[in-house]
Write a protein that holds these residues in place. Sequence first.
Motif, PDB file in Angstrom:
ATOM      1  N   PHE A 173      -9.768 -64.525  -8.007  1.00 47.85           N
ATOM      2  CA  PHE A 173     -11.101 -64.037  -7.693  1.00 47.85           C
ATOM      3  C   PHE A 173     -11.588 -63.075  -8.774  1.00 47.85           C
ATOM      4  N   VAL A 174     -12.823 -63.277  -9.200  1.00 53.15           N
ATOM      5  CA  VAL A 174     -13.404 -62.396 -10.211  1.00 53.15           C
ATOM      6  C   VAL A 174     -14.627 -61.699  -9.628  1.00 53.15           C
ATOM      7  N   PRO A 175     -14.482 -60.417  -9.274  1.00 56.96           N
ATOM      8  CA  PRO A 175     -15.601 -59.708  -8.637  1.00 56.96           C
ATOM      9  C   PRO A 175     -16.808 -59.603  -9.564  1.00 56.96           C
ATOM     10  N   ALA A 176     -17.978 -59.462  -8.938  1.00 53.42           N
ATOM     11  CA  ALA A 176     -19.218 -59.383  -9.710  1.00 53.42           C
ATOM     12  C   ALA A 176     -19.178 -58.217 -10.696  1.00 53.42           C
ATOM     13  N   PHE A 177     -18.628 -57.089 -10.231  1.00 54.30           N
ATOM     14  CA  PHE A 177     -18.697 -55.884 -11.063  1.00 54.30           C
ATOM     15  C   PHE A 177     -17.717 -55.925 -12.255  1.00 54.30           C
ATOM     16  N   GLU A 178     -16.787 -56.899 -12.233  1.00 55.69           N
ATOM     17  CA  GLU A 178     -15.918 -57.059 -13.408  1.00 55.69           C
ATOM     18  C   GLU A 178     -16.455 -58.229 -14.228  1.00 55.69           C
TER      19      GLU A 178
END
Lengths: 348, 348, 612, 612
Positions: free
Chosen positions: B243-248
């Motif tokens: 999972f790649v969060p929006a903020f990263e």
Amino acid sequence: MATTPTSTPQPKTNRIGLTVIEYKGGKTTLCAGCGHNAISERIIDAMFEMGVPPERLIKPSGIGCSSKSPAYFMNRSHSFNAVHGRMPSVATGALLANHKLIALGVSGDGDTASIGIGQFVHMMRRNLPMIYIIEDNGVYGLTKGQFSATADIGSKLKSGVINDLPPIDTCSLAIMLGATYVGRSFSGDKKQLLAMLKAAIAHNGTAMLDVISPCVTFNDHEGSTKSYKFTKDHDEPLQEVSFVPAFEDIDVEYEAGATVDVSMHDGSRLRLRKIEEEYDPTNKAESLKRLAEAHDKGEILTGVFYVNPNAPTFMALLNVTDDPLATLPESVVRPSRQVLEECMEELR
Amino acid sequence: MATTPTSTPQPKTNRIGLTVIEYKGGKTTLCAGCGHNAISERIIDAMFEMGVPPERLIKPSGIGCSSKSPAYFMNRSHSFNAVHGRMPSVATGALLANHKLIALGVSGDGDTASIGIGQFVHMMRRNLPMIYIIEDNGVYGLTKGQFSATADIGSKLKSGVINDLPPIDTCSLAIMLGATYVGRSFSGDKKQLLAMLKAAIAHNGTAMLDVISPCVTFNDHEGSTKSYKFTKDHDEPLQEVSFVPAFEDIDVEYEAGATVDVSMHDGSRLRLRKIEEEYDPTNKAESLKRLAEAHDKGEILTGVFYVNPNAPTFMALLNVTDDPLATLPESVVRPSRQVLEECMEELR
Amino acid sequence: MATTEIGPKELASRLDRKQVVNDFSLQVATVNGSGSQSANTVLLRTIFQMGVPVSGKNLFPSNIAGLPTWYTIRASKDGYIARRKEVDFLVAMNPETAQEDVKSLNPGAAVLYDEPLNLSSLRQDLIFYSVPFDKLVAPVCPEAKLRKLVKNMVYVGVVTQLLKLDPAEMEKAIRRQFGRKVKAADLNVSAAKAGFGYAAASLTKSDPFSIERMDKTSGKIIIDGNSAGALGSMFAGVTVVTWYPITPSSSLVETLIDYMKEYRIGKDGKATFAIVQAEDELAAIGMVLGAAWAGARSMTSTSGPGISLMAEFTGLGYFVEVPAVIWDIQRVGPSTGLPTRTAQGDVLSTAFLSHGDTKHIVLFPCSVTECFTMAGEAFDLAEQFQTPVFVLSDLDLGMNNWMSEPFPYPDKPIRRGKVLSKEDLDRLGSFARYKDVDGDGIGYRTLPGTEHPAAAYFARGSGHNENAQYSERPDDYVSNMERLNRKFETARSHVPKPEMVQNGKSKVGIIAYGTSHWALVESRDQMRKEYGVETDYLRIRAFPFNRDVHEFVASHDRVYVVEQNRDAQMMALLKLDLDAAQLAKLRSVRHYNGLPIDARSVTDEIISQEGR
Amino acid sequence: MATTEIGPKELASRLDRKQVVNDFSLQVATVNGSGSQSANTVLLRTIFQMGVPVSGKNLFPSNIAGLPTWYTIRASKDGYIARRKEVDFLVAMNPETAQEDVKSLNPGAAVLYDEPLNLSSLRQDLIFYSVPFDKLVAPVCPEAKLRKLVKNMVYVGVVTQLLKLDPAEMEKAIRRQFGRKVKAADLNVSAAKAGFGYAAASLTKSDPFSIERMDKTSGKIIIDGNSAGALGSMFAGVTVVTWYPITPSSSLVETLIDYMKEYRIGKDGKATFAIVQAEDELAAIGMVLGAAWAGARSMTSTSGPGISLMAEFTGLGYFVEVPAVIWDIQRVGPSTGLPTRTAQGDVLSTAFLSHGDTKHIVLFPCSVTECFTMAGEAFDLAEQFQTPVFVLSDLDLGMNNWMSEPFPYPDKPIRRGKVLSKEDLDRLGSFARYKDVDGDGIGYRTLPGTEHPAAAYFARGSGHNENAQYSERPDDYVSNMERLNRKFETARSHVPKPEMVQNGKSKVGIIAYGTSHWALVESRDQMRKEYGVETDYLRIRAFPFNRDVHEFVASHDRVYVVEQNRDAQMMALLKLDLDAAQLAKLRSVRHYNGLPIDARSVTDEIISQEGR
Ligand SMILES: Cc1ncc(C[n+]2csc(CCOP(=O)(O)OP(=O)(O)O)c2C)c(N)n1
Ligand SMILES: Cc1ncc(C[n+]2csc(CCOP(=O)(O)OP(=O)(O)O)c2C)c(N)n1
Ligand code: SF4
Ligand code: SF4
Ligand SMILES: [Mg+2]
Ligand SMILES: [Mg+2]
């Protein structure tokens, strides 16, 4: 030109010597034209033609217009009009007490899919040997037409309110959970419904039939997806269903490929003349997929979706005595003095 | 050889400046080794790493060992330990009152699949925007180990009793009924569970996760199909989940074919590196079929089974004001004198 | 022709009844689903518009179409609006019941019937009017399939002429009924006129009943209790409503939906409310509790079976201390019972709903006005006392049309109880959810979403201490339960006070509640006028009981408790609450056949118990 | 070393207590899941085998492992088996509670503790014995992971030596406990002997407590109420059992399953019963009703939350008139409350369970013997009166070990009530399901499957007439409800009569029920011996109340109603049933902290209310 002597015609009797009158019920108090009344008629025909002894049948139901209908067929059978959405447990109890009874449960879409979904799920899971009919009109008839959980997205009420929640497909649910004879029919399709009912009577296990049954008073208008018109227009029969009871040893010729012949637990045969070539009603995974697709396409698929005549039923798993538990004599159900003494000794 | 100056290490903080301690809960009163404790740990990690403000989270739960666990993580969030099997309705009400809340519901397999299946079905159907976790051990832990409705056929209790009813597959159910992010994981698989939890937090809609969570006291023995050993041995991951969060805004290179990249509602990305080539987690019909097959084969399929980030949620359908209903001022919720006069006039 | 036979004129003179003006009841017997409802409403409104106090009661079956229905309109110059047993003027449209209906009439009553029924030969002591409805409706209504409906409007015309109603008011009422549907209105007007014309031309008035203009209804409204409760809830600022359809409660929420759509949607098109049809009553109450816990003013409405299904959750609400407003529109009987009949049978089951030591605040509206006002009081009490509050209406109040003064705009601001904000917490630093800080038994709560690190607490239905922490300690349990008792005691003086009528001299007191009130208003007059029995009166408006209730009983020798259930349920609550010394005074008067209680039954019962 | 310090010997002599034989209570404080349960059972049985009356009460938490648990064993030469507040001999194994446990002891009590806890310095007025359990267990138990369990058996040995128990009886008890598991038995015996040996060698007996042989237990059994109820149900001929697990009720059905598998499976391997774990309590009661309607003897067992969930269905059972036996093993509190504590808090909610005018027969067993006998009586009543019957046990009775005479084999044949067979119908031709043929309010029923064309009737929860036909008629409804009332009145004289102890002279009467009984037996002796207060006693065994209850109250000046709930629920039922004139006599004594009621609390309360 020969004249034949006239004879007073005898009323037709079935294999146990009863006339159709003995399968009738009280006068309906449902609206004229209600789909539920047509279903009651088909049940009478099926029971009569299959020669089911009325005294062996029980008719549990929930609450709703649909659940009232057991009063309108088979007066010689016991009925239990229980509470809303909880008929399955009452039916289960009755069969536990007397597994010789034949149970035909009548419910509605609200009674089953809204308040009753919990008991429905667990009954399907148990493969309880009974017929479970949902008289499905997508609304709560008796409380004047609110949407039930089987209402389709976009279906419109007379008031103009539009349903925006997805319907619960009781057939997919039943198949997934363990019911062993699952199909959908239409109160307006006499032939298909009658054949499916007869096979249901022959089946040993949970026979779950979702029967589209239009509510002429609250859900038969333009914009409804459960109206007579809409159902007729979108009805996609999977097969031509016919049924050959065990006691009629007619030899029907078998066309390889074109038809599926399922021999039921009692030796009778369910015959499905394929309309969709590839459909296999004995394959769970396939049937679930097909139903999901039909749902996306907005088809109203009818016919026998899944059948497995050989799965163990709940009663089989319980392995109870052949005589009904209900009427076992004291000598059988009360252990002896010695047994009590034995138990006491262990506690000393 | 250079010596670097030592600096007293600061405790690591997340994007809203909180340390992981601020996501911790009370000391667990569950058995040492209980899968539920491991899940609590993962929830703490996921919430911390996603930078969820504890004050915005609510933790509704039912009754059971599993349902107790909200007491063991995130003390700064409100909890509602409701009644057995009816948490979905309480969670629904809370979100109606305040749609700005982030809800993470914790339930057990008994709490969900046995007594709670009715509310579960209807919550899935509404695609209520919340995370629903089933801590699934196949038994009723808190009442000392009776089978629940997710117990597999053939699974054996310590007492030797064998379960003979088919399990309810909560994932298939959830998908069929309308949940929009559905998967299964294992309390013992830190990496997969953490990634799936993070995506669940990012998802806007019902995120239903069935997490196999062995009960070390009552269902972790030889013969159990929910033991650590059995689960490890039969775990069939569908994909490698990351999972790649929006903020990263890391740019992860995309390998066509081999991975499915799902961009979530909040701009973050769920990345599924395929293990099974043909599996498409956005196709309902397919996923249902695959799960039914896995069930026949006796595999414990894990991973993300179905995801649809764009379906309308229940809150969207209700179209309520942006300010939470809970705290709307009197001026907004009490119509004027004129309105009352108008209503009265209509009744004269 | 038998010589005994006599014409209506002779009969009238023989009975030699003086004229009966503005004081009789008219009953229309028909089948449901036949559209008679709008015709009856037109009759009701016509009388109402003529300034004559009037009430209407619909007796309908628990099915959708084809079964017998009776609608009774009572005109009363004295303003009595309770049900009246005797029918003076019968409109017999239903073949199935016509015979029995006619047989049950008192001598001198009038019968207007559909010609084919040919009832006139049934009795000698009645006045009969025969009307060929089908012949009359055919010409005015070419469309055959509409005739069944329009037919009803024909009797409106006939009745209007016979009872001397003002045809202009009749037409006004018809047009009001059909609103924008002008064509339908015209059609029905002409049908009514056909009936009027026929009566004028072919019927000779020979009954004593008629309506004359008065001015007792000006400014008044006509509304049913469920609609009034809906309005009251909207003006009380309800934000979350959950429900599951059930007769006779459904129309409360359905009306509320209409009102909220009209008046509670912002300019931006966004709703300041959420109304959810739940999957059942367990879910409905669960949602209400979840919403209230998160801070919303939430409510649900149901009837008996739903109350039973809410038992477990209501106990949770009591013990976790979450507000909830639960309307119970009572219907008849245990189990499914008689869904379309009225009763006051859920008093005990709501007061003590759920297992363990659980009890609840219950309100008892008697009028549409109180349905409106108590909707607000229920929310204020629920939030101030952080507990479920029941509002016990019934089918008679909820679904029948009642004449009333217009409702008062709420004068007090909304009271939301002890809720701590972020600012409060900044000030206090921390709080103990279940601590009795103020000595009234009520703790302070916070709402989820309050942005303060100390805001959160753990709400649970299991044992807990002042800080909402899990506890099995005997002392924690006892002190918490004692505080809950203190809270309930505090409620006594905050719930609506009883209505009392005392002349200070009479030894006989009467206690009633809810819709029984209207029978008592009339019955007390009957007892005074016919038997010279003066009675004092107290109408209970809430449980737990206010001190006034104790004093009222204490200050009388005999106290009759009048109610509409078999088991004397309110009397039971009184027995549990009053000083033992007072209990010998209590006597029970019960009426529970499913029909609204009437004054005569009460009068007869009390007078006989009084030994007169 | 401080001069104030004194050795245990001096202390003992200073307190100068005479020997206390067969009359003290011993408490073991440990954590649950540590296996102490079997050790405690061994201690209990050792004393029991020595002929000394004994009782054991387990105070455990609502979780599975790791939280504090206290097991109290009371030896009483006088045969008192109620809970005793004071602990005389404490075995302190739990670090978490040791300090508080020790602090709460009365002076002169003895404390046996795990050496590392090091408690001796806490108080001067107690006798301390320190035991190095880990050191002792290591040699006898090589397998390290078993030590935690075996450790408990070490204190059994120590206690055996200190309290002068017979080591042979101890070994017998251990071997009995482990049955066929010989290796485990050997291991535990040696652990116990290690403890015994250590005590003999290194501890000096300096407390006054000891056990001496008596012959008061010969022939007696030890059993918990749930097992007794299970046995009773099996011998009552139960055929259908449905349940949903819930503490403290689960063990009733789980034990029943074991017994039925052993004694109710035919030679052909087929079961003469069906036991189903339902999906929840709504389904459990629904199945019970369906089974009973079809003729089975069916039952379910649950606790508070389950009772609430059964509300709707139980009302159906009352109105359709279907038998059902529902066990309620009561636990504490509203909602989830305290699942592992005891109470009598469901009296009101079961007696009036469901909406509308509904009421039920309720039985109140006080002993394991009554759990056995009432299991049968409940079925006979349910089938004779065709209605649900509740059996209200509680956690104290259901889950604790009680000494008892062996159970009597049922002397009466099973009574299945008024059921018409095919032959009856041949004779009668037809029948009316709800007709009061015999004047007792009870109609005749038929079972589905009866092979007669006239056998069928329509069972429904909606309004019906004598012939079970749908009816909304006011008269049908009223006469049916009045018949149901007659039926309930008939039940008064058929339910179990109260137990009464009257000396004919005393003015003070005491009413109790269920497990409160045992505190009363002891309390009445205390009142007589310590205060010279003679009391009469009545133990209620069923609702509706038998006439004897009325007469008992009538024949005393003051009547104390002792119960284990906050709201004086049985007193409430009495208030609703007694003549008003009698009510001023009633006084309430309540104990509701979750611990079983004890004699001292009752004595103190009554004596103070008596103003002595
Ligand atoms: C516990 C409970 N809640 C609500 C009701 C009211 N009620 C009666 S029938 C019904 C719905 C019936 O709908 P359905 O099952 O679809 O039957 P239909 O009338 O449409 O044939 C409802 C909500 C009830 N009888 N019991
Ligand atoms: C209405 C009701 N019935 C029964 C119970 C007893 N009970 C408590 S927890 C539980 C089952 C819990 O099983 P599960 O949800 O799987 O949680 P686990 O303990 O296994 O984590 C039951 C039956 C209850 N609390 N409430
Ligand atoms: S209302 Fe609808 S469902 Fe009910 S009887 Fe009429 S048509 Fe049928
Ligand atoms: S009993 Fe099982 S589920 Fe409960 S805490 Fe222990 S290990 Fe976990
Ligand atoms: Mg329907
Ligand atoms: Mg579990």
